[in-house]
Design a protein around this motif. Structure first.
Motif, PDB file in Angstrom:
ATOM      1  N   LYS A   1       7.201  11.983   6.593  1.00  0.00           N
ATOM      2  CA  LYS A   1       5.828  11.476   6.441  1.00  0.00           C
ATOM      3  C   LYS A   1       5.773   9.986   6.780  1.00  0.00           C
ATOM      4  O   LYS A   1       4.834   9.520   7.426  1.00  0.00           O
ATOM      5  CB  LYS A   1       5.336  11.666   4.996  1.00  0.00           C
ATOM      6  N   VAL A   2       6.766   9.269   6.337  1.00  0.00           N
ATOM      7  CA  VAL A   2       6.800   7.827   6.608  1.00  0.00           C
ATOM      8  C   VAL A   2       6.938   7.596   8.112  1.00  0.00           C
ATOM      9  O   VAL A   2       6.324   6.678   8.673  1.00  0.00           O
ATOM     10  CB  VAL A   2       7.942   7.141   5.820  1.00  0.00           C
ATOM     11  N   ILE A   3       7.713   8.445   8.776  1.00  0.00           N
ATOM     12  CA  ILE A   3       7.864   8.317  10.230  1.00  0.00           C
ATOM     13  C   ILE A   3       6.500   8.435  10.917  1.00  0.00           C
ATOM     14  O   ILE A   3       6.171   7.643  11.806  1.00  0.00           O
ATOM     15  CB  ILE A   3       8.871   9.369  10.754  1.00  0.00           C
ATOM     16  N   SER A   4       5.679   9.375  10.460  1.00  0.00           N
ATOM     17  CA  SER A   4       4.333   9.473  11.071  1.00  0.00           C
ATOM     18  C   SER A   4       3.533   8.198  10.824  1.00  0.00           C
ATOM     19  O   SER A   4       2.788   7.749  11.686  1.00  0.00           O
ATOM     20  CB  SER A   4       3.517  10.640  10.524  1.00  0.00           C
ATOM     21  N   ASN A   5       3.682   7.624   9.630  1.00  0.00           N
ATOM     22  CA  ASN A   5       2.962   6.378   9.331  1.00  0.00           C
ATOM     23  C   ASN A   5       3.439   5.236  10.235  1.00  0.00           C
ATOM     24  O   ASN A   5       2.637   4.417  10.685  1.00  0.00           O
ATOM     25  CB  ASN A   5       3.125   5.981   7.866  1.00  0.00           C
ATOM     26  N   ILE A   6       4.728   5.217  10.536  1.00  0.00           N
ATOM     27  CA  ILE A   6       5.250   4.173  11.441  1.00  0.00           C
ATOM     28  C   ILE A   6       4.639   4.368  12.839  1.00  0.00           C
ATOM     29  O   ILE A   6       4.238   3.407  13.502  1.00  0.00           O
ATOM     30  CB  ILE A   6       6.802   4.211  11.499  1.00  0.00           C
ATOM     31  N   GLN A   7       4.540   5.625  13.247  1.00  0.00           N
ATOM     32  CA  GLN A   7       3.935   5.902  14.562  1.00  0.00           C
ATOM     33  C   GLN A   7       2.492   5.398  14.621  1.00  0.00           C
ATOM     34  O   GLN A   7       2.058   4.832  15.624  1.00  0.00           O
ATOM     35  CB  GLN A   7       3.987   7.408  14.868  1.00  0.00           C
ATOM     36  N   GLU A   8       1.765   5.587  13.504  1.00  0.00           N
ATOM     37  CA  GLU A   8       0.374   5.107  13.456  1.00  0.00           C
ATOM     38  C   GLU A   8       0.322   3.585  13.634  1.00  0.00           C
ATOM     39  O   GLU A   8      -0.559   3.052  14.309  1.00  0.00           O
ATOM     40  CB  GLU A   8      -0.268   5.472  12.106  1.00  0.00           C
ATOM     41  N   VAL A   9       1.273   2.899  13.012  1.00  0.00           N
ATOM     42  CA  VAL A   9       1.306   1.432  13.120  1.00  0.00           C
ATOM     43  C   VAL A   9       1.669   1.017  14.544  1.00  0.00           C
ATOM     44  O   VAL A   9       1.031   0.139  15.140  1.00  0.00           O
ATOM     45  CB  VAL A   9       2.324   0.835  12.111  1.00  0.00           C
ATOM     46  N   LYS A  10       2.681   1.674  15.107  1.00  0.00           N
ATOM     47  CA  LYS A  10       3.120   1.315  16.460  1.00  0.00           C
ATOM     48  C   LYS A  10       2.026   1.591  17.486  1.00  0.00           C
ATOM     49  O   LYS A  10       1.857   0.843  18.442  1.00  0.00           O
ATOM     50  CB  LYS A  10       4.409   2.074  16.833  1.00  0.00           C
ATOM     51  N   ALA A  11       1.271   2.659  17.271  1.00  0.00           N
ATOM     52  CA  ALA A  11       0.195   2.998  18.216  1.00  0.00           C
ATOM     53  C   ALA A  11      -0.867   1.891  18.260  1.00  0.00           C
ATOM     54  O   ALA A  11      -1.613   1.777  19.214  1.00  0.00           O
ATOM     55  CB  ALA A  11      -0.440   4.324  17.811  1.00  0.00           C
ATOM     56  N   ARG A  12      -0.921   1.076  17.182  1.00  0.00           N
ATOM     57  CA  ARG A  12      -1.896  -0.034  17.149  1.00  0.00           C
ATOM     58  C   ARG A  12      -1.216  -1.379  17.365  1.00  0.00           C
ATOM     59  O   ARG A  12      -1.738  -2.416  16.997  1.00  0.00           O
ATOM     60  CB  ARG A  12      -2.657  -0.007  15.819  1.00  0.00           C
ATOM     61  N   LYS A  13      -0.009  -1.316  17.913  1.00  0.00           N
ATOM     62  CA  LYS A  13       0.766  -2.507  18.295  1.00  0.00           C
ATOM     63  C   LYS A  13       1.235  -3.365  17.128  1.00  0.00           C
ATOM     64  O   LYS A  13       1.553  -4.547  17.295  1.00  0.00           O
ATOM     65  CB  LYS A  13      -0.026  -3.364  19.293  1.00  0.00           C
TER      66      LYS A  13
ATOM     67  N   TYR B   1       0.833  -1.197   0.000  1.00  0.00           N
ATOM     68  CA  TYR B   1       0.000   0.000   0.000  1.00  0.00           C
ATOM     69  C   TYR B   1       0.873   1.254   0.000  1.00  0.00           C
ATOM     70  O   TYR B   1       1.965   1.231   0.574  1.00  0.00           O
ATOM     71  CB  TYR B   1      -0.839   0.039   1.295  1.00  0.00           C
ATOM     72  N   PRO B   2       0.351   2.346  -0.559  1.00  0.00           N
ATOM     73  CA  PRO B   2       1.033   3.621  -0.300  1.00  0.00           C
ATOM     74  C   PRO B   2       0.823   3.917   1.189  1.00  0.00           C
ATOM     75  O   PRO B   2      -0.306   3.797   1.681  1.00  0.00           O
ATOM     76  CB  PRO B   2       0.256   4.628  -1.155  1.00  0.00           C
ATOM     77  N   ALA B   3       1.877   4.252   1.907  1.00  0.00           N
ATOM     78  CA  ALA B   3       1.788   4.371   3.369  1.00  0.00           C
ATOM     79  C   ALA B   3       0.632   5.274   3.810  1.00  0.00           C
ATOM     80  O   ALA B   3      -0.033   5.005   4.811  1.00  0.00           O
ATOM     81  CB  ALA B   3       3.114   4.872   3.920  1.00  0.00           C
ATOM     82  N   ALA B   4       0.352   6.323   3.051  1.00  0.00           N
ATOM     83  CA  ALA B   4      -0.674   7.277   3.466  1.00  0.00           C
ATOM     84  C   ALA B   4      -2.089   6.734   3.281  1.00  0.00           C
ATOM     85  O   ALA B   4      -3.043   7.280   3.833  1.00  0.00           O
ATOM     86  CB  ALA B   4      -0.519   8.582   2.682  1.00  0.00           C
ATOM     87  N   GLU B   5      -2.234   5.683   2.509  1.00  0.00           N
ATOM     88  CA  GLU B   5      -3.558   5.095   2.275  1.00  0.00           C
ATOM     89  C   GLU B   5      -4.012   4.242   3.458  1.00  0.00           C
ATOM     90  O   GLU B   5      -5.177   3.853   3.550  1.00  0.00           O
ATOM     91  CB  GLU B   5      -3.530   4.216   1.017  1.00  0.00           C
ATOM     92  N   MET B   6      -3.084   3.950   4.349  1.00  0.00           N
ATOM     93  CA  MET B   6      -3.395   3.062   5.470  1.00  0.00           C
ATOM     94  C   MET B   6      -4.625   3.492   6.235  1.00  0.00           C
ATOM     95  O   MET B   6      -5.484   2.703   6.581  1.00  0.00           O
ATOM     96  CB  MET B   6      -2.213   3.066   6.414  1.00  0.00           C
ATOM     97  N   LYS B   7      -4.680   4.803   6.477  1.00  0.00           N
ATOM     98  CA  LYS B   7      -5.781   5.304   7.313  1.00  0.00           C
ATOM     99  C   LYS B   7      -7.116   5.263   6.582  1.00  0.00           C
ATOM    100  O   LYS B   7      -8.154   5.534   7.156  1.00  0.00           O
ATOM    101  CB  LYS B   7      -5.474   6.702   7.852  1.00  0.00           C
ATOM    102  N   HIS B   8      -7.097   4.910   5.316  1.00  0.00           N
ATOM    103  CA  HIS B   8      -8.348   4.812   4.561  1.00  0.00           C
ATOM    104  C   HIS B   8      -8.865   3.375   4.518  1.00  0.00           C
ATOM    105  O   HIS B   8      -9.653   3.031   3.640  1.00  0.00           O
ATOM    106  CB  HIS B   8      -8.153   5.371   3.143  1.00  0.00           C
ATOM    107  N   GLY B   9      -8.394   2.551   5.393  1.00  0.00           N
ATOM    108  CA  GLY B   9      -8.910   1.178   5.430  1.00  0.00           C
ATOM    109  C   GLY B   9      -7.992   0.167   6.087  1.00  0.00           C
ATOM    110  O   GLY B   9      -8.313  -0.369   7.150  1.00  0.00           O
ATOM    111  N   PRO B  10      -6.830  -0.090   5.479  1.00  0.00           N
ATOM    112  CA  PRO B  10      -6.015  -1.209   5.966  1.00  0.00           C
ATOM    113  C   PRO B  10      -5.556  -1.082   7.415  1.00  0.00           C
ATOM    114  O   PRO B  10      -5.236  -2.087   8.042  1.00  0.00           O
ATOM    115  CB  PRO B  10      -4.811  -1.227   5.017  1.00  0.00           C
ATOM    116  N   ILE B  11      -5.577   0.114   7.967  1.00  0.00           N
ATOM    117  CA  ILE B  11      -5.125   0.281   9.352  1.00  0.00           C
ATOM    118  C   ILE B  11      -5.971  -0.564  10.305  1.00  0.00           C
ATOM    119  O   ILE B  11      -5.520  -0.980  11.376  1.00  0.00           O
ATOM    120  CB  ILE B  11      -5.130   1.783   9.743  1.00  0.00           C
ATOM    121  N   ALA B  12      -7.197  -0.871   9.862  1.00  0.00           N
ATOM    122  CA  ALA B  12      -8.077  -1.700  10.681  1.00  0.00           C
ATOM    123  C   ALA B  12      -7.509  -3.108  10.878  1.00  0.00           C
ATOM    124  O   ALA B  12      -7.885  -3.813  11.813  1.00  0.00           O
ATOM    125  CB  ALA B  12      -9.465  -1.784  10.023  1.00  0.00           C
TER     126      ALA B  12
END
Ligand code: M6R
Length: 366
Positions: A286-298, A255-266
């Motif tokens: 920007k990628v660092i913020s995406n990594i933080q989003e992933v880490k926040a969800r374990k 996925y493009p990292a920024a698309e995560m929050k539009h679905g796959p983050i679930a």
């Protein structure tokens, strides 16, 4: 015949410094800032006047096409569309004599790609081939082309053919930029000097093989995986996911990292390995913020980083370093650890890596 390697795939991964050198031989003159592509030199005017380029391909070759899109648009400033050959051929596409089509195919025999070429040819487009197998059907169907010269690829999973396709597309992008005057001579010189050293940097990247095996051991029983990237790291993510699914049968998505929050983050939980291309490029923060989003969800993060990185290292669960290089060459370097990761996971799972189930090396049926 496997040159001491356990599988063709591993041999072909390790051949990449050589195959890329072969691919560039006689085509780049760094000190003069010159790219020479004999196969397409009679079409200089065509590229100069092109309004757009359409790339058609399937599978891994389509991923190479996406990398080509970034490079051609960035350097030659010609709009590019990248199409799955199978979709393009059945869509009544809008094509005219002004269009340039680039067909990418390792085997040169892929049925859908051949049909896409025939259709575009009927409508008057000029077709260039980027193929590996000399004298195959696609090179015979096209007006002109550039061979990848990666040597025979036996493993069903495309490895050295992919990096050679990316190398050719890089050369084509620089060539078009040069003829269109969209790049300065000094910039081209510095890029070519760097490009010439990429095989050495790949050699260095391959030294991580044992370390990557260690990471593979941790993830061999995973059922799913996500691969994320931005910019030209996005096609690298797609390619990493395809490699993993085709040889290890683990479900993986790029996925493009920024698309995560539009679905796959679930999907993310402590069971989900997330491979992130997090090298020092213009999208690093920007990628660092995406990594933080992933880490926040374990989620468990495996990051591909630039040598010496500290910021991502502090956040990711595992990091694999690749040498620093200009952003243009990121796909060539970042792909290598993903190939090795898939290879080791597949071997640890007892899969037949060279001949995965249900797959053929060349897909001559639609
Ligand atoms: O020979 P081609 O490049 O035209 O083949 C296209 C795809 O079938 C091929 O890239 C396939 O996706 C590979 N098995 C991926 O590793």
């Amino acid at each position: 015949e496997k040159g001491g390697y356990e599988h063709f795939m591993l041999k072909e991964i390790f051949e990449q410094p050589r195959s890329i050198r072969d691919c560039m031989r006689g085509r780049i003159y760094p000190e003069e800032g010159k790219v020479q592509l004999g196969g397409i030199k009679d079409y200089t005017e065509k590229f100069k006047n092109a309004d757009r380029i359409i790339i058609v391909a399937c599978g891994t070759s389509w991923h190479a096409g996406l990398v080509g899109e970034y490079l051609i648009e960035e350097y030659a400033r010609i709009p590019v569309e990248v199409e799955y050959a199978s979709e393009f051929r059945y869509r009544n596409p809008i094509i005219s004599e002004k269009d340039i089509v680039i067909a990418i195919s390792q085997s040169g025999e892929t049925a859908d790609t051949m049909a896409a070429i025939e259709l575009a040819k009927e409508r008057g487009a000029t077709i260039f081939g980027v193929c590996n197998v000399v004298g195959a059907s696609i090179p015979r169907l096209t007006h002109a082309g550039v061979y990848t010269h990666a040597g025979p690829e036996i493993g069903v999973a495309s490895t050295k053919a992919f990096t050679a396709q990316v190398t050719v597309l890089t050369l084509m992008a620089f060539y078009m930029a040069q003829t269109k005057g969209t790049i300065t001579q000094s910039k081209l010189i510095s890029l070519l000097i760097e490009l010439e050293k990429i095989p050495d940097l790949i050699e260095r990247t391959l030294l991580s093989n044992d370390y990557i095996l260690g990471i593979a051991e941790k993830f061999k029983d995973s059922r799913n995986a996500l691969f994320l990237g931005r910019g030209s790291g996005f096609p690298v993510a797609l390619e990493g996911a395809l490699k993993l699914k085709e040889i290890s049968y683990i479900h993986a998505e790029g996925y493009p990292a920024a698309e995560m929050k539009h679905g796959p983050i679930a999907l993310i939980d402590e069971e989900m390995p997330v491979v992130v291309i997090a090298t020092k490029t213009s999208s690093y923060e920007k990628v660092i913020s995406n990594i933080q989003e992933v880490k926040a969800r374990k989620g468990v993060v495996i990051a591909i980083v630039t040598e010496g990185d500290t910021e991502v290292k502090n956040m990711a669960d595992y990091v694999i370093e690749i040498p620093h290089a200009d952003e243009a060459f990121l796909p060539l370097l970042a792909t290598i650890p993903l190939q090795l990761l898939s290879y080791h996971i597949a071997v640890l799972r007892g899969c037949n890596v060279d001949q995965p189930r249900n797959l053929a090396k060349s897909v001559t049926v639609e």
